[in-house]
Design a protein around this motif. Structure first.
Motif, PDB file in Angstrom:
ATOM      1  N   ALA A  20      21.835  22.719 -50.076  1.00  0.00           N
ATOM      2  CA  ALA A  20      20.757  21.860 -48.950  1.00  0.00           C
ATOM      3  C   ALA A  20      21.310  22.022 -47.533  1.00  0.00           C
ATOM      4  N   ASP A  21      22.574  21.746 -47.220  1.00  0.00           N
ATOM      5  CA  ASP A  21      23.068  21.933 -45.875  1.00  0.00           C
ATOM      6  C   ASP A  21      22.786  23.168 -45.316  1.00  0.00           C
ATOM      7  N   GLU A  22      22.743  24.507 -46.014  1.00  0.00           N
ATOM      8  CA  GLU A  22      22.450  25.642 -45.480  1.00  0.00           C
ATOM      9  C   GLU A  22      20.861  25.615 -44.904  1.00  0.00           C
ATOM     10  N   VAL A  23      20.185  25.116 -45.950  1.00  0.00           N
ATOM     11  CA  VAL A  23      18.687  25.205 -45.670  1.00  0.00           C
ATOM     12  C   VAL A  23      18.487  23.963 -44.485  1.00  0.00           C
ATOM     13  N   SER A  24      18.927  22.952 -44.466  1.00  0.00           N
ATOM     14  CA  SER A  24      18.749  22.083 -43.396  1.00  0.00           C
ATOM     15  C   SER A  24      19.274  22.647 -41.892  1.00  0.00           C
TER      16      SER A  24
ATOM     17  N   ARG B  19      16.299  15.878 -48.163  1.00  0.00           N
ATOM     18  CA  ARG B  19      17.614  16.423 -47.319  1.00  0.00           C
ATOM     19  C   ARG B  19      16.775  16.714 -45.935  1.00  0.00           C
ATOM     20  N   VAL B  20      15.868  17.337 -45.875  1.00  0.00           N
ATOM     21  CA  VAL B  20      15.254  17.901 -44.634  1.00  0.00           C
ATOM     22  C   VAL B  20      14.537  16.967 -43.886  1.00  0.00           C
TER      23      VAL B  20
ATOM     24  N   LEU C 270      15.388  16.070 -40.279  1.00  0.00           N
ATOM     25  CA  LEU C 270      14.672  16.648 -39.105  1.00  0.00           C
ATOM     26  C   LEU C 270      13.412  15.647 -39.039  1.00  0.00           C
ATOM     27  N   HIS C 271      13.348  14.739 -39.914  1.00  0.00           N
ATOM     28  CA  HIS C 271      12.030  13.938 -39.702  1.00  0.00           C
ATOM     29  C   HIS C 271      10.974  14.425 -40.268  1.00  0.00           C
ATOM     30  N   TRP C 272      10.895  15.324 -40.901  1.00  0.00           N
ATOM     31  CA  TRP C 272       9.404  16.358 -41.298  1.00  0.00           C
ATOM     32  C   TRP C 272       9.180  15.621 -42.737  1.00  0.00           C
ATOM     33  N   SER C 273       8.536  14.242 -42.461  1.00  0.00           N
ATOM     34  CA  SER C 273       7.803  13.715 -43.707  1.00  0.00           C
ATOM     35  C   SER C 273       6.420  14.477 -44.062  1.00  0.00           C
ATOM     36  N   PRO C 274       5.946  14.285 -45.093  1.00  0.00           N
ATOM     37  CA  PRO C 274       4.851  14.885 -45.451  1.00  0.00           C
ATOM     38  C   PRO C 274       3.488  14.428 -44.599  1.00  0.00           C
ATOM     39  N   SER C 275       2.604  15.317 -44.588  1.00  0.00           N
ATOM     40  CA  SER C 275       1.485  15.196 -43.694  1.00  0.00           C
ATOM     41  C   SER C 275       0.563  14.258 -44.678  1.00  0.00           C
ATOM     42  N   GLU C 276      -0.083  13.506 -43.850  1.00  0.00           N
ATOM     43  CA  GLU C 276      -1.063  12.307 -44.454  1.00  0.00           C
ATOM     44  C   GLU C 276      -2.092  13.074 -45.139  1.00  0.00           C
ATOM     45  N   ASP C 277      -2.624  12.651 -46.342  1.00  0.00           N
ATOM     46  CA  ASP C 277      -3.381  13.465 -47.329  1.00  0.00           C
ATOM     47  C   ASP C 277      -4.857  13.077 -46.601  1.00  0.00           C
TER      48      ASP C 277
END
Length: 186
Positions: free
Chosen positions: A138-142, A174-175, A179-186
């Motif tokens: 997870a650290d590497e991906v982030s 983790r991301v 990075l504050h990349w939360s899901p897009s609104e539906d």
């Protein structure tokens, strides 16, 4: 004619392109262990089956296909997988095959409950740093995603944000946190 489903958890769901599906995607698919573990050529980290991962409920759509092999061909073409690699990178299972894949032990019961004869899914392996089969942490991906810039970063962020909300994995959390990349609104 067989009733075939396609499983999805990533870009197939929001960008089916020429994939022949009926109507749309249903959110009550089988459990499958998927995770953000495949580094694409464009820098994105995409979702793939991770045999050691935590199962999540994936999505599914009915395919316009007369057989599992027809469905496999269509999915392989949509994913840009060379035809010679379809047997290993486009998963396919029919109830007549017997035991389901180890990563999806409830597939038989799920297909029976939905009245399906078979299922196809993308079966690309993890890949990171150019190494097929490498399961990044997870650290590497982030860290990889945090280091992207410009259009490459935008495309990677869009993929994470557009992944269906129910695909709630440890790496996604983790991301989102870093990075504050939360899901897009539906």
């Amino acid at each position: 004619m067989q009733t075939i489903a396609c499983l999805g958890w990533g870009s197939l769901v929001w960008d089916a392109r020429e994939l022949p599906i009926r109507r749309g995607w249903f959110n009550d698919g089988p459990l499958a262990p998927v995770e953000f573990l495949r580094q694409s050529k464009d820098g994105r980290i995409t979702l793939v089956i991770d045999a050691g991962g935590q199962p999540v409920r994936v999505l599914w759509a009915l395919k316009d296909a007369t057989s599992v092999e027809d469905a496999r061909r269509a999915l392989g073409a949509r994913e840009g997988i060379p035809e010679k690699n379809w047997p290993k990178h486009v998963g396919a299972w029919q109830r007549s095959d017997g035991a389901p894949p180890a990563a999806m032990p409830t597939l038989n019961q799920w297909t029976q409950s939905c009245g399906l004869d078979g299922v196809v899914w993308t079966a690309l392996p993890p890949k990171f740093g150019g190494q097929d089969g490498y399961r990044a942490s997870a650290d590497e991906v982030s860290a990889h995603l945090a280091g992207l810039e410009g259009r490459t970063r935008e495309v990677a962020e869009q993929y994470v944000r557009n992944a269906p909300r129910q695909i709630d994995t440890p790496f996604r959390r983790r991301v989102e946190a870093s990075l504050h990349w939360s899901p897009s609104e539906d």
